[in-house]
Design an enzyme around this catalytic site. Structure first.
Site, PDB file in Angstrom:
ATOM      1  N   ARG A  54      21.567 -45.463  -0.890  1.00  0.00           N
ATOM      2  CA  ARG A  54      20.730 -45.800  -2.043  1.00  0.00           C
ATOM      3  C   ARG A  54      21.569 -46.222  -3.258  1.00  0.00           C
ATOM      4  NH1 ARG A  54      15.588 -41.598  -2.027  1.00  0.00           N
ATOM      5  NH2 ARG A  54      14.281 -42.908  -0.725  1.00  0.00           N
ATOM      6  N   LYS A  98       3.181 -36.995  12.556  1.00  0.00           N
ATOM      7  CA  LYS A  98       1.745 -36.862  12.302  1.00  0.00           C
ATOM      8  C   LYS A  98       0.975 -38.181  12.317  1.00  0.00           C
ATOM      9  CE  LYS A  98       2.283 -32.893   9.246  1.00  0.00           C
ATOM     10  NZ  LYS A  98       2.333 -32.597   7.809  1.00  0.00           N
ATOM     11  N   GLY A 126      12.993 -42.462   6.223  1.00  0.00           N
ATOM     12  CA  GLY A 126      14.264 -41.747   6.142  1.00  0.00           C
ATOM     13  C   GLY A 126      14.810 -41.322   7.501  1.00  0.00           C
ATOM     14  N   GLY A 145       8.486 -42.604   1.665  1.00  0.00           N
ATOM     15  CA  GLY A 145       7.064 -42.620   1.297  1.00  0.00           C
ATOM     16  C   GLY A 145       6.643 -43.967   0.719  1.00  0.00           C
TER      17      GLY A 145
HETATM   18  C1  3PG Z   1      12.048 -40.347  -1.861  1.00  0.00           C
HETATM   19  O1  3PG Z   1      13.149 -39.949  -1.489  1.00  0.00           O
HETATM   20  O2  3PG Z   1      11.053 -40.357  -1.115  1.00  0.00           O
HETATM   21  C2  3PG Z   1      11.920 -40.885  -3.244  1.00  0.00           C
HETATM   22  O3  3PG Z   1      13.112 -40.763  -3.955  1.00  0.00           O
HETATM   23  C3  3PG Z   1      10.773 -40.238  -3.977  1.00  0.00           C
HETATM   24  O4  3PG Z   1      10.983 -38.853  -4.085  1.00  0.00           O
HETATM   25  P1  3PG Z   1       9.740 -37.880  -4.150  1.00  0.00           P
HETATM   26  O5  3PG Z   1       9.076 -37.908  -2.802  1.00  0.00           O
HETATM   27  O6  3PG Z   1      10.286 -36.518  -4.499  1.00  0.00           O
HETATM   28  O7  3PG Z   1       8.803 -38.403  -5.215  1.00  0.00           O
HETATM   29 MG    MG Z   2       9.531 -38.479  -0.543  1.00  0.00          MG
END
Ligand code: 3PG
Ligand code: MG
Length: 451
Positions: free
Chosen positions: A74, A240, A408, A431
């Site tokens: 990142r 899920k 991820g 997300g």
């Molecule tokens: C992530 O890693 O999904 C983003 O940096 C957002 O983080 P968060 O889910 O804690 O808002």
């Molecule tokens: Mg997240």
């Protein structure tokens, strides 16, 4: 309707409606909206203070009392934006969150180690201030010279960040004249540093632009997948159905083939009246799974589910993990050829026949989207499904297909295979990429200025 919305401003009532009701896909093509947005390439910023929201929410681990960054992806992916801004003579102020400190000054979630790493990677000094608003931050920002870089402390040390508090957004906005959002990974959050600050800057006549990473993410996850070269094969895994159902629904309107893996499988199996043993499942999502199967059939989308699995027998180890939860061990891993899993066993990976079937389909694709592992790849005994898919995706890309990887865990698995450089695009969003693939307009994108 589409083209009108594409040109619509951020204050457009229709856009606001869509954002509030999360029904964007009915109204918009997210990629078209983005094409109307200003990017960092359009900016004249010599001598100007530019607040850049980055997503430096990187995995950290404590070693000998120091926080070590486990994955710099990142950080690395923001370098093109930073280098461009340096070249343009901007005075750069970086803001990010790290973890979820919930408004508290949690020392293990300080961005200080990230400042050191960024300096290493950029080969230039990065100033760090242990606050993201207030006098010290303002004075340091004001003292920056063209090309200088300042990283502010974790913006989530203030609870006003996640609350998108307008006064807090105002304080962030006083630091700079121009706002750039390069934090695709956090663009699904309507927080002060991702959304509110852009509104404040815009209101006083300042520019709000997308960074180069943001632009690339939206190009690949947006444009390329809205108009994919066919055949378009989507590979979805993960735990899920509930996490992915909107993505499945959206992609069933675009894809030629969907390949399903991961624990999601067992909710589909249950929907088909099969036995799932101890496997992870969401019994309350059986209807949703059935509806997806129906939709695939009616739209003539090839929808493949695993035909076999690697199963293991879960046993208590008596140990607790870092979060204090009991650690389950798995014994007697074996191939289960049947669509039914015996009562004492749990599905852990896709089996060899499924691997073969999926690896026969993938090379026929011109566009591939992959999100979610096929099994518990962290355990060697259950990793082959995910790794075989990774090899097939990389191999197909090398023959000319476009491959786009998100999520991820999927990226982690791909990194383990060493094949990351052999796919077309790897998203930095977890997300955020899912929400975008659902067809939603991301608040962090909506807040940017139109061209
Ligand atoms: C992530 O890693 O999904 C983003 O940096 C957002 O983080 P968060 O889910 O804690 O808002
Ligand atoms: Mg997240």
């Amino acid at each position: 309707m589409l083209s009108t919305c594409a040109l619509a401003g951020a204050n457009d009532p229709v856009l606001q409606f869509a954002l509030t009701h999360r029904t964007a896909s009915l109204f918009f093509r997210a990629d078209l909206i983005f094409m109307a947005k200003l990017t960092v390439k359009d900016l004249e910023v010599r001598g100007k203070r530019v607040l850049v929201r980055v997503d430096y929410n990187v995995p950290l681990e404590e070693k000998d009392g120091q926080m070590i960054i486990n994955d710099v992806t990142r950080i690395r992916e923001t370098l093109p934006t930073l280098e461009l801004l340096i070249e343009k003579g901007a005075r750069i102020i970086l803001t990010s969150h790290l973890g979820r400190p919930n408004g508290k000054r949690e020392p293990s979630l300080s961005l200080r180690p990230v400042a050191a790493k960024l300096a290493d990677m950029l080969h230039r000094p990065v100033v760090f201030v242990d606050d993201c608003i207030g006098e010290k931050a303002e004075n340091t920002a004001n003292a920056l010279k063209p090309g200088d870089i300042l990283l502010l402390e974790n913006v989530r040390y203030y609870e006003e960040e996640e609350a998108n508090d307008p006064a807090f957004a105002g304080k962030l906005a006083t630091l700079a004249e121009v706002y750039v959002n390069d934090a695709f990974g956090a663009a699904h959050r309507a927080h002060a540093s991702t959304e509110g600050v852009g509104r404040v800057v815009a209101k006083r006549g300042g520019q709000c632009a997308a960074g180069l990473l943001m632009e690339r993410e939206l190009k690949f996850l947006g444009g390329e997948l809205e108009n994919p070269e066919r055949p378009f094969v989507v590979i979805l895994g993960g735990a899920k159905v509930s996490d992915k159902i909107k993505v499945i629904d959206h992609l069933l309107e675009r894809a030629d083939t969907l390949l399903i893996g991961g624990a999601m499988t067992y909710t589909f199996r249950l929907a088909m009246g099969r036995k799932i043993g101890q496997s992870l499942v969401e019994p309350d999502r059986v209807d949703v799974a059935k509806a997806a199967l129906e939709k695939a059939k009616s739209r003539n989308v090839q929808f493949l589910l695993p035909v076999d699995n690697i199963v293991g027998t879960p046993v208590a180890t008596g140990k607790l993990n870092k979060k204090g939860k009991p650690v389950i061990g798995y014994e007697n891993p074996r191939v289960n050829d049947s669509l039914d899993i015996p009562d004492a066993e749990e599905g852990m990976d896709i089996g060899p026949n499924t691997i073969k079937a999926y690896c026969d389909v993938i090379p026929g694709a011109q566009t591939i989207l992959w999100n979610g592992p096929m099994g518990v790849f962290e355990d060697k005994r259950f990793s082959e499904g995910t790794f075989a898919v990774a090899r097939a995706v990389a191999g197909t890309t090398q023959k000319g297909a476009k491959s786009i990887i998100g999520g991820g865990d999927t990226v982690k698995a791909l990194n383990l295979t060493g094949l990351t450089g052999q796919v077309t695009f790897v998203s930095t969003g977890g997300g955020a990429s899912l929400e975008f693939l659902e067809g939603n307009v991301l608040p962090g994108v909506a807040a940017l200025s139109d061209r």
